[in-house]
Scaffold this motif. Structure first.
Motif, PDB file in Angstrom:
ATOM      1  N   GLN A 310     -15.827  32.458  -1.068  1.00  0.00           N
ATOM      2  CA  GLN A 310     -15.670  31.064  -0.636  1.00  0.00           C
ATOM      3  C   GLN A 310     -16.105  30.089  -1.728  1.00  0.00           C
ATOM      4  O   GLN A 310     -15.522  29.014  -1.874  1.00  0.00           O
ATOM      5  CB  GLN A 310     -16.465  30.798   0.653  1.00  0.00           C
ATOM      6  CG  GLN A 310     -15.865  31.430   1.907  1.00  0.00           C
ATOM      7  CD  GLN A 310     -16.192  32.922   2.036  1.00  0.00           C
ATOM      8  OE1 GLN A 310     -16.878  33.495   1.188  1.00  0.00           O
ATOM      9  NE2 GLN A 310     -15.691  33.561   3.090  1.00  0.00           N
ATOM     10  N   MET A 311     -17.126  30.458  -2.509  1.00  0.00           N
ATOM     11  CA  MET A 311     -17.541  29.592  -3.617  1.00  0.00           C
ATOM     12  C   MET A 311     -16.379  29.417  -4.601  1.00  0.00           C
ATOM     13  O   MET A 311     -16.104  28.309  -5.087  1.00  0.00           O
ATOM     14  CB  MET A 311     -18.766  30.172  -4.328  1.00  0.00           C
ATOM     15  CG  MET A 311     -20.057  30.053  -3.500  1.00  0.00           C
ATOM     16  SD  MET A 311     -21.412  31.091  -4.145  1.00  0.00           S
ATOM     17  CE  MET A 311     -21.977  30.085  -5.522  1.00  0.00           C
ATOM     18  N   ALA A 312     -15.692  30.531  -4.865  1.00  0.00           N
ATOM     19  CA  ALA A 312     -14.556  30.474  -5.789  1.00  0.00           C
ATOM     20  C   ALA A 312     -13.423  29.638  -5.198  1.00  0.00           C
ATOM     21  O   ALA A 312     -12.846  28.788  -5.878  1.00  0.00           O
ATOM     22  CB  ALA A 312     -14.069  31.892  -6.096  1.00  0.00           C
ATOM     23  N   THR A 313     -13.127  29.866  -3.921  1.00  0.00           N
ATOM     24  CA  THR A 313     -12.016  29.142  -3.274  1.00  0.00           C
ATOM     25  C   THR A 313     -12.288  27.639  -3.282  1.00  0.00           C
ATOM     26  O   THR A 313     -11.405  26.842  -3.602  1.00  0.00           O
ATOM     27  CB  THR A 313     -11.858  29.624  -1.821  1.00  0.00           C
ATOM     28  OG1 THR A 313     -11.832  31.052  -1.828  1.00  0.00           O
ATOM     29  CG2 THR A 313     -10.579  29.095  -1.209  1.00  0.00           C
ATOM     30  N   TYR A 314     -13.517  27.257  -2.938  1.00  0.00           N
ATOM     31  CA  TYR A 314     -13.857  25.829  -2.918  1.00  0.00           C
ATOM     32  C   TYR A 314     -13.827  25.225  -4.319  1.00  0.00           C
ATOM     33  O   TYR A 314     -13.390  24.090  -4.504  1.00  0.00           O
ATOM     34  CB  TYR A 314     -15.215  25.591  -2.248  1.00  0.00           C
ATOM     35  CG  TYR A 314     -15.088  25.426  -0.752  1.00  0.00           C
ATOM     36  CD1 TYR A 314     -14.939  24.160  -0.178  1.00  0.00           C
ATOM     37  CD2 TYR A 314     -15.045  26.539   0.085  1.00  0.00           C
ATOM     38  CE1 TYR A 314     -14.785  24.013   1.185  1.00  0.00           C
ATOM     39  CE2 TYR A 314     -14.895  26.412   1.459  1.00  0.00           C
ATOM     40  CZ  TYR A 314     -14.771  25.144   2.006  1.00  0.00           C
ATOM     41  OH  TYR A 314     -14.598  24.996   3.351  1.00  0.00           O
ATOM     42  N   ALA A 315     -14.294  25.967  -5.311  1.00  0.00           N
ATOM     43  CA  ALA A 315     -14.295  25.451  -6.680  1.00  0.00           C
ATOM     44  C   ALA A 315     -12.867  25.178  -7.139  1.00  0.00           C
ATOM     45  O   ALA A 315     -12.583  24.136  -7.747  1.00  0.00           O
ATOM     46  CB  ALA A 315     -14.990  26.437  -7.620  1.00  0.00           C
ATOM     47  N   VAL A 316     -11.963  26.092  -6.817  1.00  0.00           N
ATOM     48  CA  VAL A 316     -10.572  25.935  -7.247  1.00  0.00           C
ATOM     49  C   VAL A 316      -9.915  24.773  -6.495  1.00  0.00           C
ATOM     50  O   VAL A 316      -9.190  23.973  -7.082  1.00  0.00           O
ATOM     51  CB  VAL A 316      -9.795  27.257  -7.050  1.00  0.00           C
ATOM     52  CG1 VAL A 316      -8.294  27.054  -7.223  1.00  0.00           C
ATOM     53  CG2 VAL A 316     -10.307  28.307  -8.031  1.00  0.00           C
ATOM     54  N   LYS A 317     -10.208  24.676  -5.208  1.00  0.00           N
ATOM     55  CA  LYS A 317      -9.671  23.561  -4.411  1.00  0.00           C
ATOM     56  C   LYS A 317     -10.169  22.229  -4.979  1.00  0.00           C
ATOM     57  O   LYS A 317      -9.394  21.273  -5.152  1.00  0.00           O
ATOM     58  CB  LYS A 317     -10.130  23.740  -2.956  1.00  0.00           C
ATOM     59  CG  LYS A 317      -9.913  22.548  -2.024  1.00  0.00           C
ATOM     60  CD  LYS A 317      -8.465  22.449  -1.579  1.00  0.00           C
ATOM     61  CE  LYS A 317      -8.251  21.439  -0.452  1.00  0.00           C
ATOM     62  NZ  LYS A 317      -8.505  20.053  -0.850  1.00  0.00           N
ATOM     63  N   LEU A 318     -11.462  22.152  -5.288  1.00  0.00           N
ATOM     64  CA  LEU A 318     -12.036  20.932  -5.857  1.00  0.00           C
ATOM     65  C   LEU A 318     -11.395  20.580  -7.195  1.00  0.00           C
ATOM     66  O   LEU A 318     -11.086  19.418  -7.466  1.00  0.00           O
ATOM     67  CB  LEU A 318     -13.543  21.105  -6.072  1.00  0.00           C
ATOM     68  CG  LEU A 318     -14.445  20.830  -4.884  1.00  0.00           C
ATOM     69  CD1 LEU A 318     -15.868  21.246  -5.216  1.00  0.00           C
ATOM     70  CD2 LEU A 318     -14.398  19.343  -4.512  1.00  0.00           C
ATOM     71  N   LEU A 319     -11.199  21.597  -8.024  1.00  0.00           N
ATOM     72  CA  LEU A 319     -10.610  21.351  -9.340  1.00  0.00           C
ATOM     73  C   LEU A 319      -9.181  20.830  -9.182  1.00  0.00           C
ATOM     74  O   LEU A 319      -8.780  19.887  -9.874  1.00  0.00           O
ATOM     75  CB  LEU A 319     -10.627  22.632 -10.183  1.00  0.00           C
ATOM     76  CG  LEU A 319     -10.223  22.418 -11.641  1.00  0.00           C
ATOM     77  CD1 LEU A 319     -11.249  21.567 -12.375  1.00  0.00           C
ATOM     78  CD2 LEU A 319     -10.037  23.750 -12.364  1.00  0.00           C
ATOM     79  N   ALA A 320      -8.438  21.433  -8.253  1.00  0.00           N
ATOM     80  CA  ALA A 320      -7.060  20.976  -8.005  1.00  0.00           C
ATOM     81  C   ALA A 320      -7.072  19.511  -7.560  1.00  0.00           C
ATOM     82  O   ALA A 320      -6.257  18.707  -8.014  1.00  0.00           O
ATOM     83  CB  ALA A 320      -6.392  21.870  -6.967  1.00  0.00           C
ATOM     84  N   ASP A 321      -8.012  19.164  -6.692  1.00  0.00           N
ATOM     85  CA  ASP A 321      -8.128  17.774  -6.231  1.00  0.00           C
ATOM     86  C   ASP A 321      -8.470  16.840  -7.395  1.00  0.00           C
ATOM     87  O   ASP A 321      -7.918  15.750  -7.520  1.00  0.00           O
ATOM     88  CB  ASP A 321      -9.199  17.658  -5.141  1.00  0.00           C
ATOM     89  CG  ASP A 321      -8.737  18.273  -3.819  1.00  0.00           C
ATOM     90  OD1 ASP A 321      -7.526  18.566  -3.694  1.00  0.00           O
ATOM     91  OD2 ASP A 321      -9.578  18.472  -2.923  1.00  0.00           O
TER      92      ASP A 321
END
Lengths: 360, 360
Positions: A310-321
């Motif tokens: 989940q840390m990875a998923t959130y980091a990638v989502k944040l970066l995309a945003d």
């Protein structure tokens, strides 16, 4: 003052680029889709059915067509590359984090440039300087080196994992305070009175303070002395072992250890057994991180499990945003879990002794 | 049929490229070195003193100059990127291998594009197809999926690690036959009579056959039955555990296990202890791989240590030679080492029993 040789070269490349464009049309014609669809398949943009992807890729294979990514990059000023900086993928926690980051980025059409900083500030610095040349569309940073000047000037979208870089760079972390509280309370609930916390210090000083603060607070609540042993993040393994040997020499009556990472917990477990401690009867141990490989290799170890996927998923989502210029939270904190194991006593067994503490 | 809009765009980029050139001159003037030296510092080519690097980087920082790598790539048709495909960096062996590969490539001025194939043939295929678009200068492959059609057509320099891809693609591996022989003989020398070999099969079928062949040969030499349990490389953890439980059900008298990887060895060790086997008194276990993290997490485990750092160094050297069009060996095999540990009896102790076998 135009350099005509360079312009000529660029015109030559331009012609090649146009030839590629013609081949893109060929792919579209053969696959029976539009050029835009071919382009979207190549760049993994937008929602695409597997059927469309398969059709286009079959046509590309038949024509032996490989899109010229460099020409595309010049055209779009985007590379679809994301840089990931970690201390070392050889560490099971960062290896697993990198695996999930890579997979989440791949799903969004990005490829991953990786750098193992290997706890070398100079390497991290040089690497960053190279990346600034627009070679990546964004960065995910999980290193522990000194705060580099480079991060102050970076105009790239950046997300940090468990590390503070700059006020406007979002951080994804798991709940270090709650994790350390869970670990310390687990030891106290099981009767430990002489508890030692071991943790690794690093210049980025993000999570360690939280874990140490929680340990201090819980111990104070229970009127127990809080003993902490620290080692530097770049301490060589032999020196770390020597430090832990001293821990046992100086505190032979230790009955609980909370180690702020599983590698240290496993090392302490092994040293304790060699000294004749029965675990968990004489000494209870709990680690931190809970990487899959570690859980497989040392299944008996109790630990605090960080939600690595989940840390990875959130980091990638944040970066995309961030790359899309959207609003993002400053910090995103994810919950952790206690995994009991054979290095902790079973709760409620008569051997815990201290009923008063069991009320916690 | 020239598309004038595209040409115009390219001319515009060309002007920007020339402006970058002018800035390169500014960096050179400020640092008091030649333009060539600045370019060499940017690309980490040739031998450079740290003093020169520092001077140029200070000038670049002062001018806030970041070389436009994309324009450089169009000019040189090189990306200085190397793609690495591994099953998963979350596995300690492949994590450590990736760390050493990345470091060796960084020393030569390359950056690393990583892909975790995650044992998904489709992902490996799609990734490779993207890489064929000249986005990388070379590939290092350590995955275990089916032989992909893509590798047959790839005209990129490729090096494989412990995997056969194509007759003209060089392989770097450690000596799988010698390693399995060492492991099997270590068990026999310490008195084991009922030995089981566990290994993971994968479609690339490179190293596993060698290890199994060596096991069979050594057992035959000693007139002992060779029992082998295999699991598929993509077998889920729970199923793998169930398979190992069956191993103990079917062979309660097992007194020696040679596991072809350390994760399986650790799992077997834990299952054996849970069933009441005393290790090494009743049952001796030896693993394979010897990644640093694994040795730290399970220090008592005997294992065959693969020379991971050297495998990475040789793979990078071979790839550099291929990229330079130089002659390269077909296969490079590196030596392995036996690490004894508390999961094997001490040689020469009276408990081994079989003096005859100790002569080995």
């Amino acid at each position: 003052m135009i350099n005509h040789v360079i312009i000529k070269k660029i015109l030559h490349k331009g012609r090649n680029l146009i030839m590629k464009k013609l081949k893109l049309e060929d792919v579209a014609a053969l696959a029976g889709v539009s050029k835009t669809t071919v382009s979207r398949v190549i760049n993994r943009r937008g929602s695409l059915s597997q059927k469309t992807i398969d059709k286009v890729e079959a046509a590309m294979a038949q024509l032996n067509y490989h899109p010229n990514v460099i020409a595309q990059q010049l055209h779009t000023q985007r590379t679809n590359l994301i840089g990931i900086l970690v201390p070392s993928v050889a560490n099971p926690f960062f290896g697993e984090l990198t695996m999930y980051l890579e997979d989440a980025l791949f799903q969004r059409g990005y490829k991953v440039l990786i750098s193992d900083a290997l706890n070398q500030t100079a390497k991290e610095e040089r690497y960053l300087s190279q990346l600034m040349g627009h070679q990546v569309d964004g960065l995910i940073i999980a290193t522990h080196n000194n705060k580099l000047e480079e991060y102050q000037h970076a105009n790239l979208p950046i997300v940090a994992i468990d590390r503070f870089l700059r006020a406007d760079i979002p951080v994804v972390a798991s709940d270090n305070y709650a994790g350390a509280k869970l670990a310390t309370e687990a030891l106290i609930q099981r009767g430990c009175q002489h508890i030692i916390h071991t943790y690794t210090t690093n210049p980025s000083n993000w999570h360690d303070n939280q874990r140490e603060k929680a340990f201090q607070a819980v111990m104070a609540d229970h009127h127990l002395p809080a003993i902490t042993y620290t080692t530097a993040f770049d301490c060589p393994p032999a020196e770390r072992t020597a430090r832990f040997e001293r821990l046992f020499d100086e505190h032979p009556a230790v009955d609980g250890i909370f180690a702020s990472n599983d590698l240290d917990a496993a090392r302490l477990l092994s040293l304790a057994r060699a000294r004749g401690y029965r675990v968990p009867a004489d000494l209870q141990i709990i680690g931190y991180d809970g990487a899959q490989a570690t859980q497989e290799l040392v299944p008996e170890l109790a630990t605090i499990i960080q939600p690595i996927e989940q840390m990875a998923t959130y980091a990638v989502k944040l970066l995309a945003d961030r790359m899309a210029g959207e609003f993002t939270p400053t910090s995103t904190v994810l919950p952790v879990n206690l995994k009991t194991g054979q290095t902790l006593k079973t709760l409620g067994s008569s051997s815990t002794g201290t009923d008063e503490l069991l009320e916690e």
